[in-house]
Design an enzyme around this catalytic site. Structure first.
Site, PDB file in Angstrom:
ATOM      1  N   CYS A 157      -0.439   1.570   8.887  1.00  0.00           N
ATOM      2  CA  CYS A 157       0.547   0.592   8.430  1.00  0.00           C
ATOM      3  C   CYS A 157      -0.011  -0.815   8.192  1.00  0.00           C
ATOM      4  CB  CYS A 157       1.653   0.519   9.483  1.00  0.00           C
ATOM      5  SG  CYS A 157       2.946  -0.661   9.146  1.00  0.00           S
TER       6      CYS A 157
ATOM      7  N   CYS B 155       3.346   8.109   1.919  1.00  0.00           N
ATOM      8  CA  CYS B 155       3.891   7.037   2.755  1.00  0.00           C
ATOM      9  C   CYS B 155       4.084   5.809   1.865  1.00  0.00           C
ATOM     10  CB  CYS B 155       2.904   6.761   3.891  1.00  0.00           C
ATOM     11  SG  CYS B 155       3.461   5.457   4.974  1.00  0.00           S
TER      12      CYS B 155
ATOM     13  N   CYS C 288       7.024  -7.271  14.578  1.00  0.00           N
ATOM     14  CA  CYS C 288       6.717  -6.458  15.754  1.00  0.00           C
ATOM     15  C   CYS C 288       5.326  -6.847  16.275  1.00  0.00           C
ATOM     16  CB  CYS C 288       6.778  -4.972  15.414  1.00  0.00           C
ATOM     17  SG  CYS C 288       8.441  -4.476  14.914  1.00  0.00           S
TER      18      CYS C 288
ATOM     19  N   CYS D  93       2.019  -5.078  14.828  1.00  0.00           N
ATOM     20  CA  CYS D  93       2.020  -4.605  13.437  1.00  0.00           C
ATOM     21  C   CYS D  93       1.394  -5.616  12.493  1.00  0.00           C
ATOM     22  CB  CYS D  93       3.456  -4.319  12.997  1.00  0.00           C
ATOM     23  SG  CYS D  93       3.574  -3.879  11.250  1.00  0.00           S
TER      24      CYS D  93
ATOM     25  N   GLU E  20       0.813  -1.201   0.000  1.00  0.00           N
ATOM     26  CA  GLU E  20       0.000   0.000   0.000  1.00  0.00           C
ATOM     27  C   GLU E  20       0.854   1.261   0.000  1.00  0.00           C
ATOM     28  OE1 GLU E  20      -2.178  -0.675   3.539  1.00  0.00           O
ATOM     29  OE2 GLU E  20      -0.623   0.208   4.778  1.00  0.00           O
TER      30      GLU E  20
ATOM     31  N   CYS F 264       6.869  -8.246   6.118  1.00  0.00           N
ATOM     32  CA  CYS F 264       8.064  -7.846   6.871  1.00  0.00           C
ATOM     33  C   CYS F 264       8.456  -9.003   7.774  1.00  0.00           C
ATOM     34  CB  CYS F 264       7.779  -6.604   7.719  1.00  0.00           C
ATOM     35  SG  CYS F 264       9.214  -6.038   8.666  1.00  0.00           S
TER      36      CYS F 264
HETATM   37  N1  SAH Z   1       9.575  -0.987   9.391  1.00  0.00           N
HETATM   38  C1  SAH Z   1       9.722   0.401   9.614  1.00  0.00           C
HETATM   39  C2  SAH Z   1       8.837   1.248   8.739  1.00  0.00           C
HETATM   40  C3  SAH Z   1       7.455   0.745   8.520  1.00  0.00           C
HETATM   41  S1  SAH Z   1       6.429   0.627   9.968  1.00  0.00           S
HETATM   42  C4  SAH Z   1       9.510   0.733  11.070  1.00  0.00           C
HETATM   43  O1  SAH Z   1       9.086  -0.140  11.831  1.00  0.00           O
HETATM   44  O2  SAH Z   1       9.815   1.863  11.442  1.00  0.00           O
HETATM   45  C5  SAH Z   1       5.907   2.328  10.034  1.00  0.00           C
HETATM   46  C6  SAH Z   1       5.290   2.787  11.333  1.00  0.00           C
HETATM   47  O3  SAH Z   1       3.965   2.244  11.515  1.00  0.00           O
HETATM   48  C7  SAH Z   1       6.103   2.359  12.537  1.00  0.00           C
HETATM   49  O4  SAH Z   1       6.352   3.385  13.433  1.00  0.00           O
HETATM   50  C8  SAH Z   1       5.232   1.316  13.113  1.00  0.00           C
HETATM   51  O5  SAH Z   1       5.525   1.142  14.408  1.00  0.00           O
HETATM   52  C9  SAH Z   1       3.827   1.852  12.842  1.00  0.00           C
HETATM   53  N2  SAH Z   1       2.772   0.867  13.042  1.00  0.00           N
HETATM   54  C10 SAH Z   1       2.835  -0.452  12.812  1.00  0.00           C
HETATM   55  N3  SAH Z   1       1.695  -1.072  13.201  1.00  0.00           N
HETATM   56  C11 SAH Z   1       0.887  -0.118  13.689  1.00  0.00           C
HETATM   57  C12 SAH Z   1      -0.422  -0.112  14.280  1.00  0.00           C
HETATM   58  N4  SAH Z   1      -1.120  -1.247  14.410  1.00  0.00           N
HETATM   59  N5  SAH Z   1      -0.932   1.062  14.687  1.00  0.00           N
HETATM   60  C13 SAH Z   1      -0.241   2.218  14.548  1.00  0.00           C
HETATM   61  N6  SAH Z   1       0.999   2.276  14.024  1.00  0.00           N
HETATM   62  C14 SAH Z   1       1.561   1.124  13.597  1.00  0.00           C
HETATM   63 FE1  SF4 Z   2       8.213  -4.550  10.139  1.00  0.00          FE
HETATM   64 FE2  SF4 Z   2       5.910  -3.634  11.084  1.00  0.00          FE
HETATM   65 FE3  SF4 Z   2       7.991  -3.912  12.705  1.00  0.00          FE
HETATM   66 FE4  SF4 Z   2       8.016  -1.956  10.851  1.00  0.00          FE
HETATM   67  S1  SF4 Z   2       6.619  -2.122  12.579  1.00  0.00           S
HETATM   68  S2  SF4 Z   2       9.682  -3.412  11.363  1.00  0.00           S
HETATM   69  S3  SF4 Z   2       6.904  -3.014   9.187  1.00  0.00           S
HETATM   70  S4  SF4 Z   2       6.922  -5.579  11.644  1.00  0.00           S
END
Ligand code: SAH
Ligand code: SF4
Length: 373
Positions: A338, A104, A115, A118, A91, A111
């Site tokens: 995200c 964005c 995390c 996420c 996206e 990925c």
């Molecule tokens: N992998 C990189 C960039 C992509 S994630 C990183 O982790 O920085 C981009 C942002 O979206 C990150 O700050 C991540 O923590 C946030 N994000 C991921 N899942 C989310 C969620 N469920 N609600 C709000 N922000 C989220």
């Molecule tokens: Fe990967 Fe999501 Fe963690 Fe960013 S926040 S590093 S996209 S798993």
């Protein structure tokens, strides 16, 4: 197969033209057509000789990934889902604001870093996006939105905060960054292009040396015990190493601060005690904080902190002279956070695909730290 010219950063474009017996300024001309004019038809490149246009038509193409869905939120946020093949979609989100437009951009399909909060991470890692697929998101958004009345493209800022970990797809990410920055391509200032990383320390050093742009670091926890759970790559690169990498980055960065992103998870990382711990942690790192309201996902047990808690957390940081903003929730009605829309679509479309793939190679299970340098 024809060469997709979106795969070339400026130096590679020049080299490819040389290999094909053409002068370097031809590469510049074509770059300008593609990125400054948004052209993808060689026939329209009127300052190229007809013979060169014919040759390019034979051996090259200019194409972005295919768009499979588009949505517009009530606040003007636009979101595109781009088909990157084999049942995968990524996206791209455009956020219009007063005087600027932020795109964005995604860098990987899925990925590997998993995390805890996420949705992209929950899909596992599928593959790195190519240079063309990354820069193609900018090209596509500009193409769809059209130039502003002043003749400029609507995308004025780019954040690599979509799906995937940009620093684990280092080469293609840097190629795409070079196209964002190059004067013959988009010519954006380094300060208006931001890489967001969960903290891949060695690649942060490489980025600093090879293509420094603004840096955002997804922190999300003030101590290793909690961060090991929320952002598992912390087990490999713990907080003290991450803070040191941030300091090194700032020696060459176009901005004099790092932005720490911090998702507010109710009762998990959002207390005053956590804020105080954070202040200690970042003591020697010039930084700003961006507190992110959590977008709940079905695969994680967390909840969004209430606004009172978020404001109290912000106040504690502000009292320690740390500039702290709270991210506005944009595009709520089209799930523009995200990984969310792609998540929905993939749940429907990937089920059969998953069966095929998992019986063949098991590739859809997250591969830890795949693609890392
Ligand atoms: N992998 C990189 C960039 C992509 S994630 C990183 O982790 O920085 C981009 C942002 O979206 C990150 O700050 C991540 O923590 C946030 N994000 C991921 N899942 C989310 C969620 N469920 N609600 C709000 N922000 C989220
Ligand atoms: Fe990967 Fe999501 Fe963690 Fe960013 S926040 S590093 S996209 S798993």
């Amino acid at each position: 197969m024809k060469q997709n010219l979106l795969d070339f950063e400026p130096t590679a474009m020049t080299a490819w033209f040389a290999e094909n017996g053409e002068k370097p300024f031809r590469a510049k001309q074509v770059l300008r057509w593609i990125y400054k004019s948004g052209e993808h038809d060689f026939d329209a490149m009127s300052d190229l000789a007809v013979s060169l246009r014919e040759k390019l038509k034979q051996i090259a193409s200019i194409h972005t990934p295919k768009m499979v869905r588009e949505e517009t939120a009530s606040d003007g946020t636009r979101k595109w889902l781009l088909d990157v093949g084999t049942g995968n979609a990524v996206e791209t989100v455009f956020i219009p604001e007063e005087g600027r437009g932020t795109l964005c951009v995604s860098t990987q399909a899925g990925c590997a870093l998993d995390c805890a909060f996420c949705s992209t991470g929950k899909q596992g890692f599928n593959r790195n996006l190519s240079t063309a697929e990354i820069i193609g998101q900018v090209w596509w958004a500009n193409h769809e939105l059209g130039k502003n009345a002043d003749g400029n493209w609507p995308v004025t800022n780019v954040v690599l905060m979509g799906m995937g970990e940009p620093l684990l797809n280092f080469d293609n990410t840097v190629n795409a960054l070079r196209l964002m920055l190059d004067d013959n391509a988009y010519g954006l200032s380094r300060r208006r292009v931001t890489v967001s990383t969960s903290g891949v320390v060695p690649a942060m050093d490489r980025l600093r040396d090879e293509c420094p742009v603004a840096l955002a670091v997804s922190l999300h926890a003030p101590n290793d015990a909690l961060r090991n759970v929320l952002v598992p790559i912390n087990q490999k690169y713990p907080l003290q190493e991450l803070m040191a990498a941030c300091r090194r980055y700032l020696e060459k960065a176009p901005r004099d601060f790092v932005t720490f992103e911090y998702i507010m998870l109710a009762g998990v990382n959002d207390t005053v005690q956590h804020a105080r711990e954070l202040i200690e942690l970042v003591r020697d790192v010039p930084c700003k904080f961006n507190l992110i309201p959590f977008n709940p996902i079905p695969q994680a047990p967390y909840q969004r902190s209430d606004m009172r808690t978020v404001l109290r957390f912000r106040d504690v940081l502000m009292q320690a002279d740390i500039v702290t903003t709270i991210r506005k929730v944009r595009g709520d009605d089209i799930a523009a956070a995200c990984g969310q829309l792609a998540g929905q679509v993939q749940d429907k479309t990937k089920r059969t695909h998953r069966l095929v793939l998992s019986s063949r190679s098991g590739r859809l299970s997250p591969r830890p730290l795949a693609g890392e340098d």
